[in-house]
Every structure is written in C-alpha cells, then in structure tokens.
Write an enzyme that holds these catalytic residues in place. Structure first.
Site, mmCIF file in Angstrom:
data_model
loop_
_atom_site.group_PDB
_atom_site.id
_atom_site.type_symbol
_atom_site.label_atom_id
_atom_site.label_comp_id
_atom_site.label_asym_id
_atom_site.label_seq_id
_atom_site.Cartn_x
_atom_site.Cartn_y
_atom_site.Cartn_z
ATOM 1 N N PHE A 146 89.415 34.489 47.742
ATOM 2 C CA PHE A 146 90.714 33.971 48.199
ATOM 3 C C PHE A 146 91.087 32.784 47.335
ATOM 4 C CE2 PHE A 146 93.569 31.211 50.479
ATOM 5 C CZ PHE A 146 94.523 32.103 50.926
ATOM 6 N N ASP A 231 86.776 27.627 41.726
ATOM 7 C CA ASP A 231 87.763 27.283 42.750
ATOM 8 C C ASP A 231 87.014 26.617 43.903
ATOM 9 O OD1 ASP A 231 89.581 27.055 44.770
ATOM 10 O OD2 ASP A 231 90.424 29.072 44.561
ATOM 11 N N LYS A 260 93.032 21.036 49.324
ATOM 12 C CA LYS A 260 92.692 20.822 50.737
ATOM 13 C C LYS A 260 92.286 19.365 51.014
ATOM 14 C CE LYS A 260 92.396 25.461 52.357
ATOM 15 N NZ LYS A 260 92.072 26.618 51.551
HETATM 16 C C1 LIG Z 1 92.991 27.478 50.732
HETATM 17 C C2 LIG Z 1 92.532 27.916 49.416
HETATM 18 C C3 LIG Z 1 93.424 28.015 48.333
HETATM 19 C C4 LIG Z 1 94.911 27.830 48.481
HETATM 20 O O1 LIG Z 1 95.250 26.547 48.924
HETATM 21 P P1 LIG Z 1 96.737 26.297 49.511
HETATM 22 O O2 LIG Z 1 96.810 24.808 49.619
HETATM 23 O O3 LIG Z 1 96.798 26.980 50.836
HETATM 24 O O4 LIG Z 1 97.696 26.863 48.540
HETATM 25 C C5 LIG Z 1 92.906 28.338 47.092
HETATM 26 N N1 LIG Z 1 91.596 28.576 46.932
HETATM 27 C C6 LIG Z 1 90.707 28.508 47.953
HETATM 28 C C7 LIG Z 1 89.262 28.744 47.690
HETATM 29 C C8 LIG Z 1 91.148 28.183 49.231
HETATM 30 O O5 LIG Z 1 90.292 28.151 50.247
#
Ligand SMILES: *Cc1c(COP(=O)(O)O)cnc(C)c1O
Length: 409
Positions: A146, A231, A260
């Site tokens: 994700f 990520d 986040k």
């Molecule tokens: C939540 C998340 C995103 C996207 O972040 P948003 O602020 O919702 O756009 C990208 N990568 C990972 C691993 C995430 O958990």
C-alpha cells in the site's frame, strides 16, 4: 455505551451520509475531543484509541510539545509558499536529514505525495545518472503493498478495490511477491531504476517479511545499480521501536519516504529523504507543492524530530519496544482462542480473527462498544497501532476487551 445499532445509523444519516462521499466505512463513533491515547465522543463516552490515525498519531493526541510548537508558529507565520524562504524549512530539513543520516530532504504534504515524488526522483535519476533510455524506466513493487491513492499509485496496487474503475494506469511498474528476494532479483532489468517496498506492510495487515529479506533487497539493488526506496510512511518514526524499520534490520535504503507521524497528527507533512546524488536531480521548476514545507508543518515536524531524538528509556522508540513486547505477549495468549495468528513488530500488530467468531469488522464494532477503537483490514484482520504513549495498564485493557469480545461469557 453510546453505540447502539440505532445511534450508529442515525449518526451516518445525520452527520456523514448526506454530504460526504462514501469512500470510507467508519465505525459509528463521533469524536469530539482527544487527549493522549484516549478520545471522547459527542455523548461523553471515552475510547482507548488503538488505531492512532493509522500511525499518524504515534505521539498521541495533543502531545504538549507538539501543540506548543504549533501554537507558537500559528502566531508567527503559517505559509509562505516556496516562492520565498521561511526560517523553519531549513532547520526542519537539516534535522530530518541528520536524524536519517542522509544529505537532502524534499518536504511534501501527504504520504501519497511523498511516494509520487519518490517515483519521479527515481525515474529522473535513472535517466540522468544511471543512463536508462528515455521513457523506459521501470520500478519493481511488491504485491499486497500500500502506497497511497493517486492514479499512478493505485495502478500498481494488487487490491482490486483500490484499482478497479480507475484506469488507464501509468506504465513502468513490475509487481513481485512480497518477501521473495529471488523473485525480486529475477524482475530486475537493465531499465530498472528502483525497488519500492514497505519494510513492513501496514495496510496488508502488518506483514513482516522473512528474516534477511531487506538485506537481500539491499544487496540486489546495489548489485544492479537500482535505488532501494523504502516507503516508511507507516513503519517509520518510532512505530517498530526504531526511527526506521529498515535500519532495525541493519539495512540502509537509498531513499526514505516518510509521512503520517512526521506531522505529529497536527499537520499533513511528508518527505523524501536521500543523498545529494539522488535528490539533487530535481532542479528549480521541475517539482513542487504550494503547501509542501510550509512553516507551520515544519515547526511541528521539528518538534517531532525532538521527540524521536530522545533515545532514553522514556523516548518514543523505547516505549514502542517496551509496550510492544507487552502487547504481543498478551495477544499471543489469544492464539487458538478466537485468534488464528498474530503478526507484527514493535507496538504494531495484525490480529487474524477466527472466521467462526466473526469478521474483522464485527470484532472492531464489538470492541468499540467496549471502549476500544481498532480498524479491520482485508476482512479477517484487525490492526493494533496505539499511540506510543499508551501505558502498560492500557495495553492490558485493550487486550482484555478483545478477549471478552472473542469469548463472550
Ligand atoms: C498511509 C500510507 C501512504 C499514503 O499516505 P497518505 O497520507 O494517506 O497519502 C503511503 N504509504 C504507506 C506505507 C502508507 O501506510
């Protein structure tokens, strides 16, 4: 408890269903206040927040140091745009680069923007530095991953809900099974510029890769001159007991994507962090964001960096380790008693609910009725990612509530 089926329905009709798009299926809790690990609804009932804004609230609601930084900055200057400088962006970028041991920081807002920016940087690096022929760059990603919700990102998602109906998609991505280093090695071509993965897959249900996987990814990337893009939007900034999940595995990625918790649950603040030979490919006019690196977000981000720099026993990473051990020990006792598996690391757990007991959604709703907030993912899994400031006693309360839900008297 205030959550009855009736009030839940009434809430949706009154407050949500009429005018907001139905792209979420929230639990029927209408939060009015929050402090630390607790939220209070409009009827005055309190809930232990074991989701923490999908880890955006790693330091809890209303952390005093973060609020103080935000309040002070509100009275000074909140937005300059990048047309001018501000006295907050420099210190923030320097602080984040130092914390991660890298040379440069590109501040953005949301996690998806950090991922998009990372993709752009990796492609440009591929053309300008690695020498990949124009428009041929490929990026290897993992199934079940994700990375956000933009059209490019959902285009390489393997979740039918995330991608269905949103094509046509951006080409240039190769999907391999997560945790399989040999499959990743086999997917590398001379045009591959990057491997983009989560060091722990969050939305997939807190999936920790097999030991040695991240080191193998590093080795493959180095051998083939491919950027390792980690990520860490959800896994980073304390959740696993470390500032970076990758580093916890003894591995250094070339590019870190953060978001986040970087904004302390107050501002949307994300970043791409890398060395100069990578991020330096961006020159004026080639990328940007009106709000990216705004002084208010950077002021909060600086206070977040201070919290992360505390490596003592009361610091955030140490708390994640200590409370996480308690959480996993207690959840482990439930395996075979309504729980089929528990995964995770640090203060982060994916709990698979025995389908004979109910869906993840049903268990989440029942937990909310007992004053504990979690969120289901992929049908049978519930995720625990409470604020790192949660106490041992609160960890016990949360797991006891789950035990009650799974084995009604
Ligand atoms: C939540 C998340 C995103 C996207 O972040 P948003 O602020 O919702 O756009 C990208 N990568 C990972 C691993 C995430 O958990």
């Amino acid at each position: 408890m205030a959550i009855t089926e009736e009030s839940a329905t009434a809430f949706h009709e009154r407050l949500m269903d009429e005018h907001s798009a139905h792209n979420y299926h929230p639990l029927p809790v209408v939060v009015a206040h929050a402090q630390g690990s607790w939220v209070t609804d409009v009827e005055g009932d309190r809930y232990l927040d074991c989701l923490a804004g999908y880890s955006a609230l790693n330091f809890g609601h209303g952390h005093p140091a973060l609020l103080a930084a935000a309040h002070a900055q509100l009275d000074r200057v909140t937005l300059t745009s990048r047309a001018f400088g501000s006295d907050r962006i420099g210190p923030f970028c320097a602080g984040l680069a130092t914390l991660l041991g890298k040379e440069m920081v590109l501040p953005m807002n949301t996690g998806a923007e950090a991922v998009e920016s990372g993709i752009k940087v990796a492609r440009k690096w591929g053309y300008e530095v690695k020498g990949v022929p124009e428009d041929r760059a490929r990026i290897v990603v993992a199934d079940g991953g994700f990375h956000g919700r933009t059209t490019t990102i959902v285009g390489f998602s393997t979740d039918p809900d995330a991608r269905g109906g949103f094509g046509p998609f951006t080409p240039g991505f190769d999907v391999v099974p997560y945790g399989d280093a040999e499959a990743l090695r086999a997917a590398i071509t001379p045009d591959t510029v990057a491997v983009l993965i989560e060091p722990v897959q969050g939305e997939a249900g807190v999936v920790v890769p097999p030991p040695g996987y991240l080191a193998a990814v590093r080795e493959v990337c180095t051998a083939h001159r491919v950027l390792f893009v980690a990520d860490e939007v959800q896994s980073g900034l304390g959740r696993t007991g470390h500032v970076l999940a990758t580093r916890a595995a003894g591995v250094d990625a070339d590019v870190y994507l953060l978001g986040k918790a970087l904004g302390g649950g107050i501002m949307a603040l994300s970043a791409v962090v890398a060395d100069r030979d990578v991020l330096g490919v961006l020159r004026p006019g080639q990328h940007g964001s009106t709000f990216g690196g705004n002084p208010l977000a950077c002021a909060v981000g600086l206070a977040v960096l201070d919290l992360l720099a505390d490596t003592g026993p009361d610091g955030m990473p140490a708390r994640a380790t200590a409370r996480g051990a308690e959480l996993h020990a207690r959840l482990g006792e439930l395996v075979g008693h309504g729980v089929t598996a528990v995964r995770g690391v640090g203060l982060w757990a994916g709990v698979d609910v025995d389908p004979r007991i109910g869906t993840g959604r049903a268990v989440s709703e029942a937990l909310a009725r007992r004053g504990v907030l979690v969120k289901d993912t992929h049908g049978a899994t519930i995720r625990f990612s409470p604020p790192l400031v949660i106490t041992s006693e609160e960890v016990r309360v949360a797991v006891d509530a789950l035990r009650d839900v799974l084995s009604p008297a």
